[in-house]
Write a protein that holds these residues in place. Structure first.
Motif, PDB file in Angstrom:
ATOM      1  N   ASN A   1      36.484  -8.078 -33.807  1.00 48.91           N
ATOM      2  CA  ASN A   1      35.797  -8.605 -33.152  1.00 48.91           C
ATOM      3  C   ASN A   1      34.675  -8.278 -31.702  1.00 48.91           C
ATOM      4  N   GLN A   2      33.806  -8.111 -32.760  1.00 43.06           N
ATOM      5  CA  GLN A   2      32.786  -7.218 -30.688  1.00 43.06           C
ATOM      6  C   GLN A   2      32.080  -8.553 -30.041  1.00 43.06           C
ATOM      7  N   PRO A   3      31.523  -8.717 -28.951  1.00 39.97           N
ATOM      8  CA  PRO A   3      30.974  -9.800 -28.715  1.00 39.97           C
ATOM      9  C   PRO A   3      29.683  -9.775 -29.151  1.00 39.97           C
ATOM     10  N   SER A   4      28.728 -10.904 -28.665  1.00 42.51           N
ATOM     11  CA  SER A   4      27.344 -10.962 -28.940  1.00 42.51           C
ATOM     12  C   SER A   4      26.762 -11.933 -28.366  1.00 42.51           C
ATOM     13  N   TYR A   5      25.229 -11.728 -28.208  1.00 41.60           N
ATOM     14  CA  TYR A   5      24.552 -12.446 -27.795  1.00 41.60           C
ATOM     15  C   TYR A   5      23.550 -13.306 -28.600  1.00 41.60           C
ATOM     16  N   ASP A   6      23.548 -14.647 -28.479  1.00 44.16           N
ATOM     17  CA  ASP A   6      22.323 -15.130 -29.087  1.00 44.16           C
ATOM     18  C   ASP A   6      21.208 -15.921 -27.939  1.00 44.16           C
ATOM     19  N   VAL A   7      20.272 -15.376 -28.170  1.00 37.28           N
ATOM     20  CA  VAL A   7      19.004 -16.069 -27.607  1.00 37.28           C
ATOM     21  C   VAL A   7      19.882 -17.957 -28.590  1.00 37.28           C
ATOM     22  N   MET A   8      19.495 -19.323 -27.570  1.00 37.51           N
ATOM     23  CA  MET A   8      19.645 -20.628 -27.668  1.00 37.51           C
ATOM     24  C   MET A   8      18.314 -20.964 -27.223  1.00 37.51           C
TER      25      MET A   8
ATOM     26  N   TYR B   1      21.102  -7.757 -24.171  1.00 40.54           N
ATOM     27  CA  TYR B   1      21.563  -8.696 -23.072  1.00 40.54           C
ATOM     28  C   TYR B   1      21.260  -8.768 -21.416  1.00 40.54           C
ATOM     29  N   ALA B   2      21.588  -7.179 -21.590  1.00 42.18           N
ATOM     30  CA  ALA B   2      21.532  -7.335 -20.018  1.00 42.18           C
ATOM     31  C   ALA B   2      20.306  -7.415 -19.545  1.00 42.18           C
ATOM     32  N   SER B   3      19.343  -6.797 -20.022  1.00 46.20           N
ATOM     33  CA  SER B   3      17.855  -6.619 -19.499  1.00 46.20           C
ATOM     34  C   SER B   3      16.560  -8.099 -20.172  1.00 46.20           C
ATOM     35  N   LEU B   4      17.209  -8.695 -20.703  1.00 49.56           N
ATOM     36  CA  LEU B   4      16.944 -10.260 -20.241  1.00 49.56           C
ATOM     37  C   LEU B   4      17.427 -11.162 -20.145  1.00 49.56           C
ATOM     38  N   SER B   5      19.212 -11.276 -19.911  1.00 47.08           N
ATOM     39  CA  SER B   5      19.895 -12.036 -19.009  1.00 47.08           C
ATOM     40  C   SER B   5      19.431 -12.324 -17.449  1.00 47.08           C
ATOM     41  N   GLU B   6      18.654 -11.054 -16.783  1.00 44.04           N
ATOM     42  CA  GLU B   6      18.252 -11.727 -15.584  1.00 44.04           C
ATOM     43  C   GLU B   6      16.630 -11.865 -15.215  1.00 44.04           C
ATOM     44  N   LYS B   7      16.196 -12.311 -16.406  1.00 44.72           N
ATOM     45  CA  LYS B   7      14.674 -12.566 -16.682  1.00 44.72           C
ATOM     46  C   LYS B   7      14.886 -14.187 -17.727  1.00 44.72           C
ATOM     47  N   MET B   8      15.962 -15.240 -17.883  1.00 43.15           N
ATOM     48  CA  MET B   8      16.023 -15.986 -18.419  1.00 43.15           C
ATOM     49  C   MET B   8      15.839 -17.635 -17.773  1.00 43.15           C
TER      50      MET B   8
END
Length: 621
Positions: free
Chosen positions: A63-70, A122-129
């Motif tokens: 497995n590898q980590p992945s991130y979904d925008v929900m 994920y890194a660029s998006l998470s700080e602006k969520m």
């Protein structure tokens, strides 16, 4: 009286309060109802899927980590849509469509807005969520393939659709499920159990912490690892041998029914169906209607088995006492009946059973087949008895293997000939179905069925249901049906002359030029006629190349079937591939490097282009 009424009112009021309190604390607070509570946010914690290993412990899939925008639609507040779409790298129209689809599914439950972000995104998006209420990032794991082969075996995972959700409420919109191969067949073993968190919200719709201090929260349970029966080295080698060819290879361990290799060609790199490019890659594979890389020819392809089927005709002839091993029949370049001839190549004549198998004599097996059918009062009775014997080898029906796709082939019945071909009942003879004798006509088998009946011959009369799972690491066990013997309708003593005939195929017969030093192989070459429709007309294409074999002759370790579409004749492509696969598995190295060079450098792409190029086909080799 007044005192009684007063007491009754007090008791009734107390009972009502107790009932309401019970409802609020027990029923209304049950996990099943919490998702309907507007003051509670449901968050899922997805487990890692179980790993896959090959029979020797080699890691195939991790497995590898992945991130979904929900999104939870009811929690969405006005936002700068253009800015948000720019961050997500989607258009405003796409965003509106996604949001509407999420609202339609459920305003309270989470839906996927953008799946499978990589670490950088994920890194660029998470700080602006924090700027976008109602949206959050959900971590989950995706498959990471350690090999570039076995896509048809391992399968893939994909998002659930509405039909799946309606059928199985465990899944929510945007979740992943095994959709093909082992991923699908062993979904409940591999997926694990997702965890759930219930978050209490205040009247301003802000998160204020776990609901009831987290007493209803559950932790995710990781999926079980599975060990497959395939040999990764053999599987990879087989896929290399099938480059620029179409068809399939199945190798089975006769002692257990374990599938050592299951190759369909052309295939694809399984990593193509992971990540943001998955949808585009899947569409490309799906619409390749010429190569059909998503079509498993081993399990789904129904082909005339050709001359390997003659081994079964010999076995049934012996079992039905229709022929002895000494009975010999002449061959005048074929079997003649009426004004027709089923042609045959040049070889010694007359031939008995062992020579008939070794030289693949059409006349010999037509005579045996005729005797089998004519033994009975009517041809209908003969066909049905012949069919019942074949069914005991797992033909004409689903084998029951643990892979989700497959066809059952066709072993025709007397009713079939009566109705479909409009033969008047009791007025047609064995000659009307004589092409069955050589594996043509209405007889159809899958390559998996060919490998399985070869394993039954290798075992001298029985087989195990072919299966792809060797071990489930965890509390689950392998289904009992994979450890039970299935006996054929043919007695053990009748297999020995047929095995010797298959041995003579290599010693002095149709595969004498492709022997493998140091290994006693028993095999049978096959050439099957191949037809298609071009411009509405039935056209005969280049023949298929077929080969079945097992080795060693005594105490066999591998049984194999190879089918190469438009491959001319049995020993040209399929026989060479079978020999190389057997040597690779038993020795770990190749001594017939001349054969290996021929196969690895050879291509049939020009043959596959002929229906479109107008070039002539090679027929009746």
């Amino acid at each position: 009286m007044r005192k009684v009424v007063l007491i009754a009112l007090v008791l009734l009021t107390g009972l009502l309060f107790s009932a309401r309190l019970f409802y609020l604390q027990v029923y209304d607070a049950s996990p099943d109802s919490l998702s309907e509570n507007s003051a509670i946010k449901v968050m899922y914690d997805y487990p890692q899927r179980g790993y896959m290993f090959d029979r020797n412990g080699k890691l195939l899939v991790s497995n590898q980590p992945s991130y979904d925008v929900m999104v939870i639609p009811r929690d969405v507040k006005p936002l700068d849509t253009l800015e948000f779409c720019g961050l997500l790298k989607i258009t405003k129209e796409e965003f509106k469509e996604i949001l509407q689809k999420a609202r339609t599914y459920s305003p309270r439950l989470p839906s996927v807005v953008l799946p499978q972000l990589n670490k950088a995104d994920y890194a660029s998006l998470s700080e602006k969520m924090y700027k976008y209420e109602g949206f959050y990032i959900q971590r989950r794991s995706l498959r990471e393939y350690q090999v570039d082969h076995s896509a048809n075996v391992m399968g893939y995972i994909a998002e659930v659709n509405n039909a799946i959700i309606e059928k199985n409420p465990y899944y929510q919109m945007g979740e992943l499920i095994g959709t093909a191969g082992v991923e699908k067949e062993y979904e409940e073993v591999l997926r694990g159990i997702k965890g759930v968190k219930y978050i209490q919200k205040d009247r301003f719709n802000r998160d204020i912490g776990p609901y009831k201090e987290g007493i209803f929260d559950t932790l995710p349970q990781r999926g079980n690892d599975v060990q497959l029966t395939i040999d990764a080295t053999l599987q990879k080698y087989g896929e290399e041998l099938m480059i620029h060819k179409r068809g399939g290879i199945v190798a089975i361990e006769p002692d257990t029914g374990e599938i050592l290799a299951l190759i369909t060609a052309p295939s694809y790199d399984p990593s193509l169906l992971v990540g943001r490019e998955r949808s585009k890659n899947f569409t490309k594979l799906w619409y390749d209607t010429i190569g059909k890389p998503l079509y498993d020819r081993v399990l789904m392809g129904e082909y005339p088995p050709g001359s390997p089927f003659k081994t079964l005709i010999a076995l049934i002839g012996l079992q039905e006492n229709a022929v002895t091993t000494e009975d010999a029949f002449p061959c005048y370049r074929g079997f003649r009946y009426g004004n027709r001839t089923l042609g045959c190549h040049s070889h010694p004549s007359p031939l008995s059973m062992i020579g008939g198998i070794a030289n693949s004599c059409n006349a010999y097996f037509c005579n045996v087949y005729k005797r089998i059918i004519d033994k009975y009062p009517t041809p209908q009775d003969g066909i049905d008895a012949w069919r019942n014997d074949l069914m005991s080898f797992g033909l004409g029906d689903f084998l029951g293997y643990d892979l989700p796709s497959g066809k059952k082939g066709n072993i025709p019945t007397s009713d079939y000939y009566n109705k479909v071909h409009k033969f008047p009942e009791h007025r047609w003879s064995s000659l009307a179905t004589i092409s069955n004798a050589i594996g043509q006509g209405e007889v159809l088998l899958t390559p998996m069925q060919m490998a399985n009946f070869t394993a039954a011959i290798a075992n001298r009369g029985y087989y195990y249901t072919p299966h792809i799972i060797k071990n489930i690491i965890g509390p689950d066990t392998i289904p009992k049906k994979f450890t039970e013997k299935h006996f054929t309708a043919v007695d053990e003593e009748n297999f020995y002359p047929v095995v010797e005939g298959m041995h003579q195929v290599y010693q002095r017969g149709t595969a004498a030029s492709i022997q493998v030093p140091g290994i006693e192989i028993c095999g049978k070459t096959g050439t099957a006629e191949n037809f298609t429709k071009i411009g509405g007309k039935r056209v005969q294409l280049t023949d298929h190349s077929i080969f079945v074999a097992f080795a060693p002759m005594d105490n066999p370790k591998i049984a194999i079937a190879v089918f190469v579409e438009n491959g001319y004749w049995g020993s040209r492509w399929a026989g060479r591939i079978a020999g190389l696969m057997i040597e690779k598995y038993l020795k770990g190295e190749i001594t017939r490097t001349d054969m290996e060079k021929y196969v690895l450098e050879g291509s049939l792409e020009a043959e596959y282009a002929k229906p479109y190029s107008g070039q002539p086909f090679s027929i009746n080799h």
